[in-house]
Enzyme design. Sequence first.
Site, PDB file in Angstrom:
ATOM      1  CE  LYS A  78      -1.565   2.429   2.779  1.00 12.53           C
ATOM      2  NZ  LYS A  78      -2.621   2.137   3.714  1.00 12.53           N
ATOM      3  CG  ASP A 114      -6.627   3.574   2.910  1.00 14.22           C
ATOM      4  OD1 ASP A 114      -7.665   3.556   2.209  1.00 14.22           O
ATOM      5  OD2 ASP A 114      -6.098   4.625   3.290  1.00 14.22           O
TER       6      ASP A 114
END
Length: 372
Positions: A270, A289
């Site tokens: 991420k 996320d």
Amino acid sequence: MPSLSSRLTSLPIMKRLRPTPPPTPPLSTTKPRSQTHHTKKSKPTSIKWVPLNLTQSELSLPLTFPTGQTFRWKQTGPLQYTGVVHSHLVSLNHLQNGDVSYCFHHTTTSETSARSALLDFLNASISLSEIWEVFSASDPRFAELACHLGGARVLRQDPLECLIQFLCSSNNNIKRITKMVDFVSSLGNYLGTVEGLEFYQFPSLEQLALVSEAQLREAGFGYRAKYVVGTVNALQSKPGGGAEWLASLRNLDLQEVIDALSTLPGVGPKVAACIALFSLDQHHAIPVDTHVWQIATRYLLPELAGVRLTPKLCSRVAEAFVSKYGKYAGWAQTLLFIAELPSQKALLPSHFWSTKENKSTKTKNGEMCNGN
């Protein structure tokens, strides 16, 4: 030449997330004694604003700088933001007609070179209106949002600067990230003071290497201290230099970029996607996320609403964004994320939001990249 729409093709994204580390102690603002700078106040000078030839629809400063892709730009006026591009200290503001103008407070090159660096940082060669026209044609909701949130642009930051900032972002909020980034920035060369705020050139790898893990922990970085120090050490060991290695990632495919960045301490898929999108020309990178997951399950993958986010589903979310928006999917995701920020959500017409939305979907302090 093929149309923009036909060029918006999809590519593979990322595969895994890392567990949430423990919280850190309150952030200290004390700098390492050996790194303290003797700052000086800038002499008052009349500001000369120069047109940048970007309209508000191509660049909205409030929708670009305080929304979580950089933490080094400060608001220094009602519609004015100040920051550093390489060694150039520059302010941007909106004129009465909405157009963007700039003023260099400090530069080490000619103004022509400094302006070129600024336009590169702003990704000005990419037409936002052209991209959004394609998005709007395939997504009526995006088309309506774009009418209210025009000018939300993705930046092209220095890769080292972006990497260190997002190491600080792990499981964090904008206020705290900014304090950490300010601490790291103060290790660089002082450039000047604007509206009482000090600005520094982002430190080089050599300057970053002078700071120990203990000093960063004392400053409140917590577990992130070992990631910053470990990443700096890893970059210094790269043949040809760490900054050059990072810049070379711009020539790779997205998955190769994610894999390469994920070899650095503290960088998971991420955070790697954030770095790829905001500094490495990977315009279809999707940082997934919990907030992006909520957006995806409301508008792209409603059949997954209520399902717990897993590494495998992160990959599916990224693929859904790319399938929907193509080559510049990361730019579309950025606008959809900004629309969810409380500061912007309150300004949008109420029909955008279902009364059944869970209040927990709201982001706190405009978080963009929590976790690795």
